[in-house]
Design a protein around this motif. Structure first.
Motif, mmCIF file in Angstrom:
data_model
loop_
_atom_site.group_PDB
_atom_site.id
_atom_site.type_symbol
_atom_site.label_atom_id
_atom_site.label_comp_id
_atom_site.label_asym_id
_atom_site.label_seq_id
_atom_site.Cartn_x
_atom_site.Cartn_y
_atom_site.Cartn_z
ATOM 1 N N GLU A 48 36.995 -8.062 -52.523
ATOM 2 C CA GLU A 48 36.139 -8.008 -53.714
ATOM 3 C C GLU A 48 36.390 -9.242 -54.593
ATOM 4 O O GLU A 48 37.525 -9.618 -54.829
ATOM 5 C CB GLU A 48 36.383 -6.711 -54.499
ATOM 6 N N HIS A 49 35.300 -9.828 -55.065
ATOM 7 C CA HIS A 49 35.370 -11.088 -55.805
ATOM 8 C C HIS A 49 34.368 -11.088 -56.962
ATOM 9 O O HIS A 49 33.485 -10.220 -57.030
ATOM 10 C CB HIS A 49 35.035 -12.249 -54.854
ATOM 11 N N SER A 88 29.369 -11.592 -57.865
ATOM 12 C CA SER A 88 28.634 -10.854 -56.849
ATOM 13 C C SER A 88 27.140 -10.885 -57.156
ATOM 14 O O SER A 88 26.721 -11.219 -58.267
ATOM 15 C CB SER A 88 29.124 -9.396 -56.805
HETATM 16 MG MG MG Z 1 32.380 -8.355 -56.790
#
Ligand code: MG
Ligand code: HEM
Length: 234
Positions: free
Chosen positions: A86-87, A90
């Protein structure tokens, strides 16, 4: 039938990946979103999307295991661990530091939804522009934004995912209504005319698509964190 779309129940696990959520909503993955092993996820992706179990997916699935203390499976919600897969920036979820990095967010999604005006499809150029625009938006609102080569690489892959799975891996063209239904409803747009890719999505055609997206973006790292980082456990 076995692969009919069904909305998740309140106890079903869902997470930040619209692709895996969709596969669970159609019963290609366990509908409860739990006990997902590497072979289970690779088979679901192949069955649902005609996406072959290439190394890139195998690595993604292995990283999924790092988001939990369980030894050989993860839940869709485990994947939200910020900094493993997860970053920030998005396409359809907010940044972790801004609140909810798991659920679909229409405001965030506006950038992609409104891209490529005047035509009814998204393509390689529009996907690259959306990536740049999402990053620019987050630079203004998120002082903790993490934007190293790692996040960039993952984001390119995700743009390749929606163009190929909802559209055409060879041309990189995806109908807007298919992409929007996929993100907003986490549903395969079968009634609307979508069909599972006739061509297997594999190492060669997918790598080519990724290079084409990356060739039309001007990206540079930014922020305090300059060394690509990865959280190895929750
Ligand atoms: Mg994200
Ligand atoms: C995003 C996991 C396969 C489509 C994500 C995210 C995770 C994830 C953790 C959240 C990243 C973020 O936006 O912060 C995985 C794993 C996979 C997998 C472990 C299998 C090994 C797929 C496949 C598709 C897909 C096959 C095909 C459609 C996407 C898209 C995003 C995404 C489009 C971007 C969402 C956004 O930016 O809002 N995935 N994924 N994923 N995934 Fe997956």
């Amino acid at each position: 039938s076995a692969h009919q779309w069904q909305a998740p129940s309140p106890t079903d696990s869902r997470g930040p990946c619209p692709g895996l959520n969709t596969l669970a909503n159609h019963g290609f993955l366990p509908r409860n979103g739990s006990n997902i092993t590497i072979p289970v996820v690779l088979k679901a992706i192949n069955d649902g999307f005609n996406f072959q179990p290439i190394n890139l997916l195998r690595i993604g699935a292995k990283l999924g295991l790092l988001t939990t203390d369980a030894e050989d499976s993860f839940t869709l919600n485990n994947l939200a661990l910020h900094g493993t897969l997860e970053h920030d920036a998005s396409l359809s979820r907010n940044d972790y530091a801004l609140g909810d990095n798991v659920h679909f967010n229409e405001t965030v999604f506006t950038t992609l939804a409104n891209s490529n005006p005047g035509v009814d499809y998204y393509n390689i150029t529009s996907a690259a522009q959306v990536m740049e625009q999402r990053l620019a938006e987050d630079k203004i609102v998120n002082p903790t934004l993490i934007n190293t080569i790692k996040e960039f690489t993952v984001r390119i892959v995700e743009s390749g995912f929606y163009l190929s799975v909802m559209g055409n891996v060879t041309t990189g063209v995806a109908p807007k209504n298919f992409v929007q239904i996929f993100f907003r409803e986490e549903r395969l747009p079968l009634e609307e005319g979508w069909e599972r890719s006739e061509v297997p999505i594999g190492e060669d055609n997918f790598d080519t698509l990724l290079s084409e997206i990356s060739n039309v973006t001007t990206w540079a790292p930014s922020g305090e964190v300059i060394c690509p980082w990865i959280r190895l456990q929750p």
